[in-house]
Every structure is written in structure tokens, then in C-alpha cells.
Enzyme design. Structure first.
Site, PDB file in Angstrom:
ATOM      1  N   GLU A   1      39.363 106.300 -47.074  1.00  0.00           N
ATOM      2  CA  GLU A   1      39.450 104.890 -46.699  1.00  0.00           C
ATOM      3  C   GLU A   1      38.061 104.377 -46.329  1.00  0.00           C
ATOM      4  OE1 GLU A   1      42.252 102.313 -43.728  1.00  0.00           O
ATOM      5  OE2 GLU A   1      41.077 103.948 -42.862  1.00  0.00           O
TER       6      GLU A   1
ATOM      7  N   TYR B   1      37.803  95.847 -48.268  1.00  0.00           N
ATOM      8  CA  TYR B   1      38.517  97.084 -47.892  1.00  0.00           C
ATOM      9  C   TYR B   1      38.883  97.846 -49.152  1.00  0.00           C
ATOM     10  CZ  TYR B   1      42.322 100.138 -46.369  1.00  0.00           C
ATOM     11  OH  TYR B   1      43.125 101.225 -46.142  1.00  0.00           O
TER      12      TYR B   1
END
Length: 432
Positions: free
Chosen positions: A241, A153
Site C-alpha cells: 500500500e 493512493y
């Protein structure tokens, strides 16, 4: 306990107007602004990334089944992934009005890509995040399917507590990052970036290492991180993101899925990006409200809420519920209010057949209460308002505003505070 309607409003408002603290409340929006948030489809975000040197899967966008088939042939890949392009999440488990199940499909046959696209384009796709009837699919993305050997991530976001950009990463990707932060906080890594100096090589390398990239992959990941940061700055993003930020068995670092949030205050210098705004999935009334810099959110009750500010809107929804009523919608004026906006706001609210009463709750800090009062009286006369109207005003020029309302000769019920306004609104509906 807050009402379901108020909870729904709160969720939507967070998505519209609140800048999230780091990792605490990620949302599709991250700033307070009188405008609604820019919405980009997945293929648009991926093109922005690709144009800035960020590695994504090869892909094409198709408007017809024939174009989808041609795109698959052009890709000449071992396997293809076909994705319906709508803004809602949960596409993979969605159902089309054509009967096809799933808005995301894998296949190795270009002919199957065309057949699937034929059952997607022009049909509604219903997911857990769409209205019951679903959302019409106008485009599909045909991309090269890549195997992922490991998922991490990565995000870059503006963080108030740090007064600037922060790089956030975790070796545990492909899952909800809030869950990782709650269960394994030691797996969340952060790098605060000096916006004047930019991201340092050492920061990118350290984050790549913390994400578990080894050997040549470490340098490759660090390079992608720097390119993502450059993208973040160049397009005036408030959040980029990437989840998953993954590696393939062939030794490539790829951004497989990304969410980008933009600073609406930079619209004047990001005209090309904002021109891509996809409003096709909005309710028509939301698009109409946006023309006048108003935020409209439809709910399930019968008391319309006309407010200025997200916090006040949520409080108004809650207190209506606590007094036995249900909000039908609310409309947020924001800060720079003009009489014409007030008139348009009433026009929108009264167009909703569910509305049986209107509660105006305005705190005049930036807003001049007298402007609100003049707008209210003008709207009541010209629209021939048929439903009860309860008004609570406080703040700048409130006494002048009250005089305008009291001397208008109109059936307007004044309230001394929010509790009083809510009780009177609920009572006005109960009398019917």
C-alpha cells in the site's frame, strides 16, 4: 455491547490473523496463520522498494547523532526530513522522553539534523499507538525532503473475492482510503489481475490515468505501478500500500510512504526478509510465546483465556465481559497443537500476576482434545497451578479428553458450553 477489553482484543486480532476483504478491513496482517506478523521498519520497506526499481526518496539510516549528521551531509539536499524509526503510527505528534516534541522533523541545516537526532536516539517516543511510557528509538532515517504537488493512493493486495491480486487506486491520496470509499466511492478504481498472466500494460496505463497522471507522468506512473506489482510477487507480499503515491513539482512520480504485508507461509523462501523482523518493540511475553508458535495478547482484566482460533478468542472475551468479568489476556494455540505447547501456554499465562483464573475454551476440529487434556494435566502438576481452572472442550476426542481431566485428581472445573464456562470463571474470581 462488547467490552473494552474484548474490543481491544478484536482490534489486535484483526491486525494479527485476519485477511481483509478488499478495502473493507485493511490491517497490518492479512492471513490466518499460527505465527505472528512480520514487522518491518519504514526504512526496511523503502529499501526493498528501492532495490526493486521503485522510486523513493534518497535516504540513510543512522544509529547515532554523528551518523545522522554525516548522512545529511552525504545527501546534500535542499531540505531534510528526519524520522524516528518505530513501528507505531502517529510519530509526527509524538513526544520523546528527552522533551523533544515530534518524531518527524524538517530542516534545511545538516547541523540541526544532528542536534535533533541526539534528542531522539536512545530516548522513548510516546505516540497514540504506543504504551504510555513510549518505545525506545534506536535508529533514525535521514531522507531527502521532496515537495509533493499532488497525492494519490495506490495498493496491490490479495483479495479473496477475486481469487488473486487486485490493483486499487484513488486520485484522493494522503488520507484514510476507507473514508474515501465511504464518501466518494466513485473515486475508487480497481483492476483485477490474472496472477498467471501478470499485470498488463493497459491495466497500468488505465490506473495511472484514473489516478490523474497526465502527459509524461502517465507513462512514468504506469511504470512505477508495474514495478510495484513485480515487487509484490517477488517478495510474496499480501499487500503493498502506497499512500501517498505522489508527484513532485519537478515532474517525478514517487512512493512517499508504504506499508507492506507479507505471507508468513512463504517464510521458507523469503529468509532474508524475515530475518529483518523487528521484535524489539514487542512485549517480552509476546516474543516468548512466538517461540512456541503461540499468539499472546495482554489485556487489563484477571481471567486468562486459553483458546484456539481468533473468532473463538473474541467470542470468549465478549462472553466473559457479558457475565461480569474481564479478560486478563488470551493465548491462541492455533491448529497444530502439541502437549509441549499446552505446557508452555500455561507457563506464560500463570506468569502474569493479574491472572486470578484461567478459562480454557477449545474447539477440537483440527485440534485433538485429548492432547489438550494431557497437556493441561501435565501443566497443572508441574507448575502447581494455584488459580481456579475452568475447561470447556468440544470436538475431536472430547470424551477421551473429559475422562483424562475427570480422572486426573486435579481441581479442574468442567463446563458444558461457553456460557457455562464464562459463568464459572467469573464466579471463581468473585469467591476470592
Amino acid at each position: 455491547m462488547a467490552s473494552p477489553a474484548a474490543a481491544q482484543a478484536r482490534k489486535v486480532l484483526r491486525d494479527l490473523v485476519l485477511r481483509p476483504p478488499l478495502l473493507a478491513a485493511r490491517s497490518q496482517a492479512v492471513q490466518l496463520t499460527p505465527r505472528r506478523w512480520l514487522n518491518l521498519q519504514e526504512y526496511q520497506s523503502k529499501k526493498l522498494m528501492s532495490d526493486h526499481g521503485v522510486r523513493v526518496q534518497r535516504f540513510y539510516v543512522a544509529d547515532t547523532a554523528k551518523e545522522a549528521l554525516e548522512a545529511a551531509k552525504k545527501l546534500n539536499a535542499k531540505e531534510f526530513v528526519l524520522k524516528a524509526q518505530i513501528l507505531a503510527g502517529g510519530r509526527g505528534k509524538g513526544v520523546f522522553s528527552s522533551g523533544l516534541k515530534g518524531g518527524v522533523h524538517l530542516t534545511k541545516d545538516p547541523q540541526v539534523v544532528g542536534q535533533l537526532a541526539k534528542q531522539m536516539i536512545g530516548y522513548n517516543l510516546a505516540t497514540k499507538q504506543t504504551p504510555k511510557e513510549g518505545v525506545k528509538v534506536n535508529k533514525v532515517m535521514v531522507a531527502e525532503a521532496l515537495d509533493i504537488s499532488r497525492e494519490t493512493y495506490l495498493a496491490i493486495l490479495m483479495d479473496r473475492s477475486c481469487n488473486g491480486p487486485v490493483l486499487v487506486g484513488s486520485p484522493q491520496g494522503g488520507v484514510d482510503i476507507e473514508e474515501v470509499a465511504a464518501s466518494n466511492p466513485e473515486l475508487i478504481f480497481k483492476e483485477q489481475i490474472d496472477i498467471m498472466e501478470g499485470i498488463k500494460d493497459s491495466q497500468a496505463q488505465r490506473m495511472a490515468e484514473n489516478l490523474g497522471f497526465l502527459g509524461p507522468l502517465k507513462n512514468q506512473a504506469a511504470d512505477q505501478i508495474k514495478k510495484l506489482y513485480n515487487l509484490f510477487l517477488k517478495i510474496d507480499a499480501t499487500q503493498v500500500e502506497v499512500n501517498p503515491f505522489g508527484e513532485t513539482p519537478e515532474g517525478q512520480v514517487v512512493c512517499f510512504d508504504a506499508k507492506i504485508n507479507f505471507d508468513d507461509n512463504a517464510e521458507f523462501r523469503q529468509k532474508d526478509i524475515f530475518a529483518m523482523d523487528d521484535k524489539s518493540e514487542n512485549e517480552p511475553i509476546e516474543n516468548e510465546a512466538a517461540k512456541y508458535d503461540l499468539k499472546y495478547i495482554g489485556l487489563d482484566g484477571n481471567i486468562a483465556c486459553f483458546v484456539n482460533g481468533a473468532g473463538l478468542a473474541m467470542a470468549t472475551c465478549d462472553i466473559i465481559f457479558l457475565n461480569g468479568g474481564k479478560p486478563a489476556n488470551f493465548l491462541d494455540l492455533g491448529g497444530g497443537v502439541k502437549e509441549a505447547q499446552v505446557y508452555q501456554a500455561f507457563k506464560l499465562l500463570t506468569a502474569d500476576p493479574k491472572v486470578e483464573a484461567i478459562l480454557v475454551n477449545i474447539f477440537g476440529g483440527i485440534v485433538n482434545c485429548a492432547i489438550i487434556a494431557n497437556g493441561i494435566t501435565k501443566a497443572c502438576r508441574e507448575l502447581e497451578l494455584k488459580v481456579p481452572l475452568v475447561v470447556r472442550l468440544e470436538g475431536t476426542n472430547v470424551h477421551e479428553a473429559q475422562n483424562i481431566l475427570n480422572n486426573s485428581g486435579l481441581l479442574i472445573t468442567s463446563a458444558v458450553d461457553l456460557e457455562d464456562a464464562a459463568k464459572k470463571s467469573v464466579a471463581s474470581v468473585a469467591k476470592k
